[in-house]
Design an enzyme around this catalytic site. Structure first.
Site, PDB file in Angstrom:
ATOM      1  N   GLU A   1      54.658  53.037  51.718  1.00 42.11           N
ATOM      2  CA  GLU A   1      54.210  54.292  52.346  1.00 42.11           C
ATOM      3  C   GLU A   1      53.351  55.151  51.421  1.00 42.11           C
ATOM      4  O   GLU A   1      53.121  56.315  51.713  1.00 42.11           O
ATOM      5  CB  GLU A   1      55.399  55.160  52.787  1.00 42.11           C
ATOM      6  CG  GLU A   1      56.363  54.538  53.736  1.00 42.11           C
ATOM      7  CD  GLU A   1      57.517  55.476  54.086  1.00 42.11           C
ATOM      8  OE1 GLU A   1      57.520  56.655  53.660  1.00 42.11           O
ATOM      9  OE2 GLU A   1      58.438  55.025  54.792  1.00 42.11           O
ATOM     10  N   ALA A   2      52.911  54.651  50.282  1.00 41.91           N
ATOM     11  CA  ALA A   2      52.241  55.453  49.248  1.00 41.91           C
ATOM     12  C   ALA A   2      53.185  56.429  48.587  1.00 41.91           C
ATOM     13  O   ALA A   2      52.753  57.380  47.936  1.00 41.91           O
ATOM     14  CB  ALA A   2      51.021  56.195  49.800  1.00 41.91           C
TER      15      ALA A   2
END
Length: 335
Positions: A302-303
């Site tokens: 998800e970063a």
């Protein structure tokens, strides 16, 4: 599977770092009220920012997080404990503000954008077919390329996609050697039987596509995913537009790795934000000759790790910009 002319053209003549801007940072660092080098990697990070922004005094006014989402046909091989529907459900969770990346991007002062890529149509199962045709691969690369705002000061990249640690492991093996046992991890928490299926799927994919895996782009098309291709496109665009990049964990690093194989120094404008706990990431980082900024045992994707590193980069810049020199502070410098 060995043309990819549009992507290769984007990789031609990538701009170099601005060494004069980096030298200006180092010169200022030598005047600040601290022993030389005493801020460690914080000093290196500011020089890196300057060299890719092309500014003697970097800035972090516009920080962006891009998360690309895709689904994978190889999930049919039982490589994940979650169904593909979870990818779209998590994209909805991002939109509602309920995911970890929403909290971390907000804390980092970063604008978050989530881009799903044809979630209703998974890529091909790479054990039986190519994941993407050349046209589909190039389209996904260009989606990522076009998503990058040239005015961004720092870009964080990440992904969401059930099955994408399998694709990332297969791609890493294709680029750097080894097999499923070397690169496959438990991803979202698969059991021992599932891990065996995952390793076997990777090995079958490598065997099926062996004839074209010498080409990094063909490897990415045959074994990767749309979200991985989009990350690659975003990394290329960032280089073209002089935007420094924080890469997230295993999947994100694997997605960017073809550029390092295509172009010497192709990932010099990137830093790996954190060492993922996912099996294979440390091996991949070592193969790329890079050192992550953080090591917190994370493996979410998800970063999340990239966003978490932004405050560290902000701290580095704050010290560089705000500290007084020995002369300004009236402090005696060393002899």
């Amino acid at each position: 599977m060995t043309d990819f002319a549009a992507v290769r053209a984007r990789c031609a003549d990538l701009p170099p770092a601005d060494e004069a801007a980096a030298a200006a940072v180092r010169a200022r660092q030598d005047t600040l009220t601290k022993p030389p080098g005493s801020l460690g990697r914080l000093e290196e990070v500011v020089a890196w920012l300057a060299s890719w922004q092309g500014r003697a005094m970097p800035r972090l006014d516009r920080v962006a997080v891009l998360v690309f989402a895709g689904n994978h046909g190889v999930v049919a091989q039982g490589v994940s404990p979650y169904p593909p529907a979870v990818t779209a459900q998590m994209v909805g969770n991002f939109a509602a503000g309920g995911a970890a990346i929403n909290q971390l991007a907000g804390l980092a002062g970063a604008a978050l954008r989530v881009i799903p890529l044809a979630l209703e149509t998974p890529t091909g199962d790479f054990t039986a077919d190519v994941a993407m045709t050349p046209d589909a691969f190039e389209a996904a690369v260009m989606t990522g390329y076009d998503a990058v705002d040239p005015g961004t000061d720092l870009l964080c990249l990440g992904e969401m996609g059930i099955g994408n640690t399998t694709a990332a492991a297969a791609l890493a093996a294709a680029l750097f050697g080894g097999d499923g046992a070397d690169w496959a991890g438990r991803g979202t928490g698969i059991d021992d039987a599932g891990l065996g299926r995952k390793r076997d799927a990777i090995d079958r994919g490598l065997a099926r596509h062996r004839a074209v895996l010498h080409d990094p782009l063909a490897a990415a098309a045959c074994l990767g995913g749309r979200e991985l291709a989009a990350i690659l496109g975003a990394v290329i665009a960032a280089r073209v537009h002089h935007v420094p990049v924080l890469l997230d964990g295993f999947v994100c690093t694997a997605a960017a790795a073809p550029l390092a194989r295509l172009v010497a120094g192709g990932l010099d404008h990137t830093l790996i934000a954190h060492a993922s706990a996912e099996a294979g990431h440390r091996r991949l980082v070592a193969a790329l000759g890079m050192t992550p900024l953080l090591d917190l045992g994370m493996r979410l994707g998800e970063a999340s790790g990239a966003a978490l590193a932004v405050p560290v980069v902000r701290a580095a810049l704050a010290c560089h910009a705000g500290m007084a020199s020995f002369a300004e502070a009236g402090v005696t410098d060393r002899a």
